[in-house]
Design a protein around this motif. Structure first.
Motif, mmCIF file in Angstrom:
data_model
loop_
_atom_site.group_PDB
_atom_site.id
_atom_site.type_symbol
_atom_site.label_atom_id
_atom_site.label_comp_id
_atom_site.label_asym_id
_atom_site.label_seq_id
_atom_site.Cartn_x
_atom_site.Cartn_y
_atom_site.Cartn_z
ATOM 1 N N GLN A 238 31.014 -8.429 15.784
ATOM 2 C CA GLN A 238 31.997 -7.574 16.456
ATOM 3 C C GLN A 238 31.703 -7.513 17.948
ATOM 4 O O GLN A 238 31.739 -6.454 18.578
ATOM 5 C CB GLN A 238 31.982 -6.168 15.859
ATOM 6 C CG GLN A 238 32.585 -6.063 14.461
ATOM 7 C CD GLN A 238 34.111 -6.064 14.503
ATOM 8 O OE1 GLN A 238 34.752 -5.062 14.833
ATOM 9 N NE2 GLN A 238 34.703 -7.195 14.154
ATOM 10 N N TYR B 229 40.549 -12.356 20.670
ATOM 11 C CA TYR B 229 40.485 -11.394 19.569
ATOM 12 C C TYR B 229 41.549 -10.321 19.770
ATOM 13 O O TYR B 229 42.094 -10.144 20.869
ATOM 14 C CB TYR B 229 39.097 -10.765 19.458
ATOM 15 C CG TYR B 229 38.658 -9.981 20.680
ATOM 16 C CD1 TYR B 229 38.918 -8.613 20.797
ATOM 17 C CD2 TYR B 229 37.971 -10.607 21.713
ATOM 18 C CE1 TYR B 229 38.516 -7.893 21.915
ATOM 19 C CE2 TYR B 229 37.560 -9.903 22.828
ATOM 20 C CZ TYR B 229 37.836 -8.542 22.929
ATOM 21 O OH TYR B 229 37.436 -7.833 24.048
ATOM 22 N N CYS C 236 47.909 -7.344 11.892
ATOM 23 C CA CYS C 236 46.773 -6.528 11.434
ATOM 24 C C CYS C 236 46.822 -6.363 9.913
ATOM 25 O O CYS C 236 46.984 -5.261 9.379
ATOM 26 C CB CYS C 236 46.784 -5.170 12.123
ATOM 27 S SG CYS C 236 46.438 -5.240 13.893
ATOM 28 N N HIS D 90 39.313 -8.194 15.501
ATOM 29 C CA HIS D 90 39.483 -9.350 14.622
ATOM 30 C C HIS D 90 39.764 -10.593 15.463
ATOM 31 O O HIS D 90 40.455 -10.537 16.477
ATOM 32 C CB HIS D 90 40.641 -9.123 13.647
ATOM 33 C CG HIS D 90 40.376 -8.021 12.672
ATOM 34 N ND1 HIS D 90 39.762 -8.222 11.462
ATOM 35 C CD2 HIS D 90 40.637 -6.689 12.758
ATOM 36 C CE1 HIS D 90 39.650 -7.064 10.824
ATOM 37 N NE2 HIS D 90 40.177 -6.114 11.588
ATOM 38 N N SER D 91 39.237 -11.729 15.012
ATOM 39 C CA SER D 91 39.509 -13.007 15.674
ATOM 40 C C SER D 91 41.010 -13.249 15.719
ATOM 41 O O SER D 91 41.747 -12.869 14.806
ATOM 42 C CB SER D 91 38.826 -14.136 14.903
ATOM 43 O OG SER D 91 39.316 -15.395 15.327
ATOM 44 N N TRP E 197 44.165 -4.060 8.301
ATOM 45 C CA TRP E 197 42.987 -4.368 9.124
ATOM 46 C C TRP E 197 42.882 -3.358 10.256
ATOM 47 O O TRP E 197 43.888 -2.949 10.852
ATOM 48 C CB TRP E 197 43.101 -5.763 9.733
ATOM 49 C CG TRP E 197 43.032 -6.875 8.739
ATOM 50 C CD1 TRP E 197 42.790 -6.780 7.401
ATOM 51 C CD2 TRP E 197 43.201 -8.263 9.020
ATOM 52 N NE1 TRP E 197 42.798 -8.009 6.822
ATOM 53 C CE2 TRP E 197 43.044 -8.952 7.789
ATOM 54 C CE3 TRP E 197 43.457 -8.993 10.173
ATOM 55 C CZ2 TRP E 197 43.144 -10.334 7.698
ATOM 56 C CZ3 TRP E 197 43.560 -10.375 10.087
ATOM 57 C CH2 TRP E 197 43.407 -11.034 8.864
ATOM 58 N N TYR F 11 42.578 -6.106 18.860
ATOM 59 C CA TYR F 11 42.083 -4.787 18.453
ATOM 60 C C TYR F 11 43.197 -4.063 17.713
ATOM 61 O O TYR F 11 44.273 -3.804 18.260
ATOM 62 C CB TYR F 11 41.643 -3.968 19.666
ATOM 63 C CG TYR F 11 41.159 -2.588 19.293
ATOM 64 C CD1 TYR F 11 39.995 -2.430 18.550
ATOM 65 C CD2 TYR F 11 41.868 -1.444 19.666
ATOM 66 C CE1 TYR F 11 39.546 -1.168 18.189
ATOM 67 C CE2 TYR F 11 41.428 -0.184 19.311
ATOM 68 C CZ TYR F 11 40.266 -0.048 18.571
ATOM 69 O OH TYR F 11 39.826 1.201 18.218
ATOM 70 N N SER G 177 32.604 -13.101 17.984
ATOM 71 C CA SER G 177 31.975 -13.175 16.670
ATOM 72 C C SER G 177 32.504 -12.050 15.802
ATOM 73 O O SER G 177 32.315 -10.875 16.124
ATOM 74 C CB SER G 177 30.453 -13.067 16.786
ATOM 75 O OG SER G 177 29.858 -12.881 15.508
ATOM 76 N N GLN G 178 33.181 -12.423 14.706
ATOM 77 C CA GLN G 178 33.697 -11.421 13.777
ATOM 78 C C GLN G 178 32.550 -10.639 13.136
ATOM 79 O O GLN G 178 32.620 -9.425 12.975
ATOM 80 C CB GLN G 178 34.535 -12.104 12.688
ATOM 81 C CG GLN G 178 35.273 -11.143 11.763
ATOM 82 C CD GLN G 178 36.426 -10.437 12.460
ATOM 83 O OE1 GLN G 178 37.255 -11.070 13.096
ATOM 84 N NE2 GLN G 178 36.481 -9.126 12.350
ATOM 85 N N SER H 231 27.762 -18.561 17.412
ATOM 86 C CA SER H 231 29.075 -18.487 16.759
ATOM 87 C C SER H 231 29.402 -19.799 16.056
ATOM 88 O O SER H 231 29.258 -20.874 16.645
ATOM 89 C CB SER H 231 30.161 -18.190 17.808
ATOM 90 O OG SER H 231 31.458 -18.375 17.266
ATOM 91 N N CYS I 37 32.386 -20.701 15.246
ATOM 92 C CA CYS I 37 33.834 -20.858 15.433
ATOM 93 C C CYS I 37 34.247 -22.313 15.196
ATOM 94 O O CYS I 37 33.638 -23.249 15.728
ATOM 95 C CB CYS I 37 34.231 -20.431 16.844
ATOM 96 S SG CYS I 37 35.981 -20.685 17.205
#
Length: 334
Positions: free
Chosen positions: A261, A231, A211, A222-223, A218, A233, A257-258, A269, A271
């Protein structure tokens, strides 16, 4: 609503080169198939006449016909005298022995009485272990016995299986022992392919993640930095970063999707990782060349990339190259 749906997924998923020889103890038999590829058959622990077949990480148990045993190498049931490999547990340990008591290789309390080459099995009472030197059931405090069941006892030599604690590593069975192996840097072991590669495919394998740093923390979603579906958390601890973020995956057929969210349609996306993950056999949109290229997916694996001819665009929805302009956000460069 977006954050609530992602948090719900977090709660669901929170419940989930040569390194050296080691002993890997058996997990719950129902979880063995998390380690092996689909179609793999494994001798059921504690049995010579039963086996487990794996599909989609699910274990299904089967029994051999009468007078047959499961052969790890042939992956099938055979006559007891026709076993092709040296399974220490299932081989006839009394062959050539008569009138002697010997220990059971799978149990400290177990013993075998050899009668004209045939074994008769028995067990000592609780609190006792079998002492082969004295041919008696002895007090468990008077004898050291440490039998550790090994995963490689259940499968043939040279079989490989995943390391659930590190996606960059895997195990290879050698003479009944698990040998830890390591992929090259930035490569990941794929249990279905039985090899290391750049495409991340094992859904049960969790990527390494942090993080942020102590200087730049962070928070939130997050991806995972390795897959299109995964992802993390990161909880808000103020000036201290979350050292144990929770991993989760978007449902099959969606990507994280960053920017949004949220879990979104892959067409929304861009990606850059394995866009075939969780998508089976189909053509999928790339994130390049203004929607003219597409990826050929087979069993969640990218096989090759192709480009539509002339001025045509690829349309994932119709699975074809079309004459009209395609402007999905995953590939139109905006």
């Amino acid at each position: 609503m977006i954050q609530k749906s992602l948090l719900a997924l977090v709660v669901i998923y929170s419940s989930i080169s040569y390194i050296g020889e080691c002993t890997v103890t058996l997990p719950n038999p129902s979880k063995l198939c998390n380690l092996f590829k689909d179609g793999m058959r494994i001798r059921k622990p504690g049995s010579c006449t039963e086996y487990i077949e794996c599909f989609n990480s699910t274990s299904t148990a089967y029994s051999c016909p009468p007078n047959q045993q499961f052969d790890r190498k042939k992956q099938s049931c055979v006559s007891s005298g026709d076993l092709t490999d040296s399974d220490d547990y299932c081989r006839n340990r009394c062959k050539g022995i008569d009138g002697k008591w010997i220990s059971d290789p799978a149990s400290c309390q177990g013993y075998l009485y050899c009668n004209a080459g045939q074994d008769l099995q028995g067990y000592c009472d609780d609190g006792y272990v079998f002492n082969e030197a004295k041919s008696i059931c002895d007090f468990e405090d008077s004898l050291q016995c440490n039998i550790v069941p090994e995963i490689c006892d259940l499968v043939a030599n040279n079989m490989q299986y995943r390391d659930e604690t590190d996606c960059n590593k895997y195990y290879k069975c050698s003479k009944g022992k698990s040998v830890s192996m390591k992929c090259t840097k930035n490569a990941h072991y794929n249990v279905q392919m039985g090899s290391c590669g750049q495409q991340w495919l094992d859904n049960s394998c969790i990527p390494e993640f942090s993080c942020g740093t102590d200087k730049k923390i962070w928070k939130g979603f997050h991806s995972d930095g390795a897959t299109c579906r995964g992802y993390f958390y990161c909880r808000d601890f103020g000036t201290v970063r979350d050292l144990s973020p929770t991993f989760a995956q978007c449902p099959v057929g969606t990507f994280f999707s960053q920017a949004a969210q949220a879990c979104v349609n892959p067409l929304q996306s861009d990606c850059k990782y394995n866009r075939c993950q969780g998508r089976g056999n189909m053509f999928v949109q790339t994130n390049e060349d203004d929607c003219r290229n597409y990826i050929v997916c087979e069993n969640d694996v990218e096989v090759k990339r192709q480009r539509c001819s002339g001025d045509k665009f690829f349309d994932e929805k119709s699975q074809a190259c079309v004459k009209f302009m395609i402007a999905y956000s995953c590939c139109d460069g905006r």
